[in-house]
Design a protein around this motif. Sequence first.
Motif, PDB file in Angstrom:
ATOM      1  N   GLN A 134       0.751  -1.450  -0.009  1.00 59.25           N
ATOM      2  CA  GLN A 134      -0.121   0.032  -0.083  1.00 59.25           C
ATOM      3  C   GLN A 134       1.063   1.111   0.246  1.00 59.25           C
ATOM      4  OE1 GLN A 134      -2.382  -0.502   3.589  1.00 59.25           O
ATOM      5  NE2 GLN A 134      -4.382  -0.775   2.220  1.00 59.25           N
ATOM      6  N   ALA A 135       1.812   1.254   0.836  1.00 59.87           N
ATOM      7  CA  ALA A 135       2.600   2.478   0.934  1.00 59.87           C
ATOM      8  C   ALA A 135       3.440   2.668  -0.229  1.00 59.87           C
ATOM      9  CB  ALA A 135       3.672   2.292   2.336  1.00 59.87           C
ATOM     10  N   PHE A 136       3.948   1.595  -0.778  1.00 61.11           N
ATOM     11  CA  PHE A 136       4.759   1.599  -2.195  1.00 61.11           C
ATOM     12  C   PHE A 136       3.686   2.226  -3.391  1.00 61.11           C
ATOM     13  CE2 PHE A 136       6.336   0.019  -6.073  1.00 61.11           C
ATOM     14  CZ  PHE A 136       7.628   0.554  -6.104  1.00 61.11           C
ATOM     15  N   LEU A 137       2.681   1.620  -3.610  1.00 59.78           N
ATOM     16  CA  LEU A 137       1.658   2.153  -4.453  1.00 59.78           C
ATOM     17  C   LEU A 137       1.184   3.418  -4.289  1.00 59.78           C
ATOM     18  CD1 LEU A 137      -0.215  -1.232  -5.066  1.00 59.78           C
ATOM     19  CD2 LEU A 137       1.268  -0.367  -6.611  1.00 59.78           C
ATOM     20  N   LEU A 138       1.066   3.959  -3.090  1.00 55.45           N
ATOM     21  CA  LEU A 138       0.549   5.436  -2.687  1.00 55.45           C
ATOM     22  C   LEU A 138       1.734   6.406  -3.330  1.00 55.45           C
ATOM     23  CD1 LEU A 138      -1.454   4.953   0.606  1.00 55.45           C
ATOM     24  CD2 LEU A 138      -2.519   5.496  -1.569  1.00 55.45           C
ATOM     25  N   HIS A 139       3.007   5.833  -2.911  1.00 54.44           N
ATOM     26  CA  HIS A 139       4.207   6.744  -3.342  1.00 54.44           C
ATOM     27  C   HIS A 139       4.358   6.768  -4.987  1.00 54.44           C
ATOM     28  CE1 HIS A 139       7.474   9.164  -2.860  1.00 54.44           C
ATOM     29  NE2 HIS A 139       8.431   8.148  -3.370  1.00 54.44           N
ATOM     30  N   ARG A 140       4.281   5.633  -5.507  1.00 54.94           N
ATOM     31  CA  ARG A 140       4.579   5.478  -6.901  1.00 54.94           C
ATOM     32  C   ARG A 140       3.698   5.814  -7.901  1.00 54.94           C
ATOM     33  NH1 ARG A 140       9.924   3.983  -8.276  1.00 54.94           N
ATOM     34  NH2 ARG A 140      11.130   4.382  -6.592  1.00 54.94           N
ATOM     35  N   VAL A 141       2.470   5.105  -7.464  1.00 58.12           N
ATOM     36  CA  VAL A 141       1.484   5.309  -8.363  1.00 58.12           C
ATOM     37  C   VAL A 141       0.600   6.682  -8.223  1.00 58.12           C
ATOM     38  CG1 VAL A 141      -0.858   4.285  -9.168  1.00 58.12           C
ATOM     39  CG2 VAL A 141       0.982   2.812  -8.654  1.00 58.12           C
ATOM     40  N   ASP A 142       0.121   6.793  -6.709  1.00 58.79           N
ATOM     41  CA  ASP A 142      -0.732   7.996  -6.580  1.00 58.79           C
ATOM     42  C   ASP A 142       0.114   9.116  -6.219  1.00 58.79           C
ATOM     43  OD1 ASP A 142      -2.785   6.199  -6.782  1.00 58.79           O
ATOM     44  OD2 ASP A 142      -3.060   6.163  -4.479  1.00 58.79           O
ATOM     45  N   GLU A 143       1.503   8.956  -6.386  1.00 56.31           N
ATOM     46  CA  GLU A 143       2.596   9.920  -6.141  1.00 56.31           C
ATOM     47  C   GLU A 143       2.367  11.214  -4.809  1.00 56.31           C
ATOM     48  OE1 GLU A 143       3.011  12.367  -9.849  1.00 56.31           O
ATOM     49  OE2 GLU A 143       4.118  10.493 -10.732  1.00 56.31           O
ATOM     50  N   LEU A 144       1.773  10.347  -3.731  1.00 54.25           N
ATOM     51  CA  LEU A 144       1.715  11.027  -2.513  1.00 54.25           C
ATOM     52  C   LEU A 144       2.943  11.102  -2.048  1.00 54.25           C
ATOM     53  CD1 LEU A 144      -1.287   9.395  -1.113  1.00 54.25           C
ATOM     54  CD2 LEU A 144      -1.162  11.356  -2.150  1.00 54.25           C
ATOM     55  N   THR A 145       3.045  12.148  -1.103  1.00 52.54           N
ATOM     56  CA  THR A 145       4.475  12.399  -0.205  1.00 52.54           C
ATOM     57  C   THR A 145       4.403  11.310   0.979  1.00 52.54           C
ATOM     58  OG1 THR A 145       3.426  13.975   1.264  1.00 52.54           O
ATOM     59  CG2 THR A 145       4.631  14.859  -0.842  1.00 52.54           C
ATOM     60  N   TYR A 146       5.548  11.432   1.322  1.00 51.68           N
ATOM     61  CA  TYR A 146       5.708  10.315   2.793  1.00 51.68           C
ATOM     62  C   TYR A 146       4.600  10.798   3.696  1.00 51.68           C
ATOM     63  CZ  TYR A 146       9.832   8.203   0.646  1.00 51.68           C
ATOM     64  OH  TYR A 146      10.834   7.469   0.041  1.00 51.68           O
ATOM     65  N   ARG A 147       4.563  12.091   4.115  1.00 51.98           N
ATOM     66  CA  ARG A 147       3.621  12.601   5.134  1.00 51.98           C
ATOM     67  C   ARG A 147       2.352  12.346   4.772  1.00 51.98           C
ATOM     68  NH1 ARG A 147       4.938  17.811   5.807  1.00 51.98           N
ATOM     69  NH2 ARG A 147       6.285  17.357   7.512  1.00 51.98           N
ATOM     70  N   GLU A 148       1.843  12.440   3.449  1.00 50.40           N
ATOM     71  CA  GLU A 148       0.449  12.051   3.026  1.00 50.40           C
ATOM     72  C   GLU A 148       0.054  10.520   3.116  1.00 50.40           C
ATOM     73  OE1 GLU A 148      -0.090  15.582  -0.329  1.00 50.40           O
ATOM     74  OE2 GLU A 148       0.868  13.818  -0.788  1.00 50.40           O
ATOM     75  N   ILE A 149       1.072   9.737   2.914  1.00 51.35           N
ATOM     76  CA  ILE A 149       1.059   8.300   2.945  1.00 51.35           C
ATOM     77  C   ILE A 149       0.969   7.913   4.454  1.00 51.35           C
ATOM     78  CG2 ILE A 149       2.078   6.110   2.803  1.00 51.35           C
ATOM     79  CD1 ILE A 149       3.315   7.139   0.337  1.00 51.35           C
TER      80      ILE A 149
END
Length: 187
Positions: free
Chosen positions: A143-158
Amino acid sequence: MSIDAEHPVPVDSVNAPASAETSAIEFSRIYAIEAPKLQRYFRTRLRGAEDVSDLVHETFVRLLGALDTRNPVRPAAYLQRIARNLLFNRTKRLENRLAGSHVSFDDGYELATPANQGDEIEVEDMMRIYRKALSELPEKTRQAFLLHRVDELTYREIGERLGISIPTVQYHIARALAHIDAALEQE
């Protein structure tokens, strides 16, 4: 090669450390010297300040992954290469996203060279390995990886979305990158 007054040993001369403790100390020293340089490098090329921290972190995560399989003689130069590649990939992703809605092709024109079927097969194989490696990850890591790579969320947002701390997000993304990198290296 960079030399710091507090650390008289050149950063680029780092070679195989004797133990895990020595390796951790050496990595910490490299981080202390090179992280501010990377922050300046990214800050001069990007507008968003939040992206800078994420990119610096990802640069060091990739260095750690590389240290598992190879031993760069000049880690500072290796970090600079990783940083350039990250910016290049980020720029290409943004260009592709923008170009998709603005570019139109005229049916009257043909490509100068035909597409290479071998390239398509290679990409399909790599995507198969990537998807398999992704499916092998623990749920929260995936989940964390996909939120970062696909949804391009920042670490804070994740972290906010998953209810975990930023260091935990960093851990999950580093874990995912290392696993995917190892899976791609095996093939």
